[in-house]
Design an enzyme around this catalytic site. Structure first.
Site, PDB file in Angstrom:
ATOM      1  N   CYS A 107       0.744   6.188   1.537  1.00 30.32           N
ATOM      2  CA  CYS A 107       1.847   5.210   1.128  1.00 30.32           C
ATOM      3  C   CYS A 107       1.830   5.426  -0.494  1.00 30.32           C
ATOM      4  CB  CYS A 107       0.119   3.975   0.340  1.00 30.32           C
ATOM      5  SG  CYS A 107       0.828   2.528  -0.150  1.00 30.32           S
TER       6      CYS A 107
ATOM      7  N   CYS B  20       9.686   5.081   0.380  1.00 28.97           N
ATOM      8  CA  CYS B  20       7.705   3.976   1.033  1.00 28.97           C
ATOM      9  C   CYS B  20       8.270   4.994   3.002  1.00 28.97           C
ATOM     10  CB  CYS B  20       8.283   2.719   1.418  1.00 28.97           C
ATOM     11  SG  CYS B  20       7.471   1.688   2.125  1.00 28.97           S
TER      12      CYS B  20
END
Length: 274
Positions: A73, A183
């Site tokens: 992440c 992302c």
């Protein structure tokens, strides 16, 4: 189950990273932890994010005896890594936006970073740009809605292409030749992104680089010896153990089906006091 590789994310984006690691270590055991009760991470206060992530990850490391943690992440990687490394004795790998290879690949020297608003605004991101892309014009695009669209696609198989085109209009207008997917959710909708942006834009993510780093660290820590033993055993039976853990009260049937299709035999909710 042998000592697993623990991959951690706020949602399903980390599955794209896990898939890359499995290409290099196909017979390893894996745990996938997604903190979907607090998704998206970019909207949380940093101290709240740190406390929750450290509690979740450390609890699961103790429970599973994981040999390495991959924070799949971008938001958590820029905020939580120091605290995790301070609380764990095993290697912890984070995600770095692929700014350097994007700058090297670009012919027009016009590149972009598509990420969450939190990743876009952080000093770490701007430091990467200054260090590795000072010869490029770099456009930054922050969008949390794309994270939820990726989650929706995995859960339902549906994607609102008209809305996606609206969100990507500034990216199209920037006339880039390389776009960094900053992302881990975004590779899950790479085909849709490519459809809107066109073949003239190369999309880059960090999945392969993360997998390479995991193999390097396991080798340095002598865990790769254990991996070779596991590989020999698994080649005989043809499978590895895959466990998924989530934090929301419940997950959709579609997401459950996706996790099963990815090879997870255990899908379990976990809770933490933090």
């Amino acid at each position: 189950m042998s000592r697993p590789i623990l991959v951690f994310d706020s949602g399903i984006g980390g599955l794209s990273v896990l898939a890359e690691i499995r290409k290099s270590l196909p017979h390893s055991d894996y745990c996938y932890l997604f903190d979907n009760a607090r998704l998206p991470y970019g909207e949380l206060e940093e101290q709240v994010l740190i406390a929750g992530c450290v509690a979740l990850v450390c609890d699961l490391v103790a429970r599973t005896n994981a040999m390495i943690v991959v924070v799949a992440c971008n938001t958590a990687s820029t905020v939580v890594l120091p605290a995790l490394r301070a609380n764990l004795s095993i290697p912890v790998v984070g995600v770095v936006p692929a700014i350097k290879p994007a700058a090297q690949m670009s012919k027009s020297k016009r590149i972009g970073l598509l990420a969450t608003p939190g990743t876009v605004k952080r000093h770490y991101t701007h430091s990467l740009i200054s260090q590795f892309a000072d010869d490029c014009h770099v456009e930054l695009f922050g969008c949390s809605e794309l994270v939820m669209m990726a989650e929706q696609k995995i859960a339902t198989g549906e994607m609102d292409m008209h809305r996606l085109a609206d969100l990507l209009a500034p990216v199209v207008a920037a006339q880039l030749d390389v776009l960094v997917l900053g992302c881990t959710h975004f590779p899950m909708i790479q085909a849709e992104l490519q459809q809107v942006l066109g073949a003239g834009v190369t999309l880059m993510d960090s999945g392969a680089a993360i997998a390479k780093r995991v193999v390097t660290l396991l080798t340095q820590q002598n865990f790769i010896v254990e991996q070779r033993r596991v590989t020999n055993e698994r080649e005989a039976v043809g499978e590895s153990a895959m466990q998924a853990f989530y934090t929301k009260a419940e997950i959709s049937e579609g997401l459950t089906t996706t996790l099963i299709d990815c090879g997870f035999s255990t899908i379990e909710r976990i809770t933490t006091t933090n």
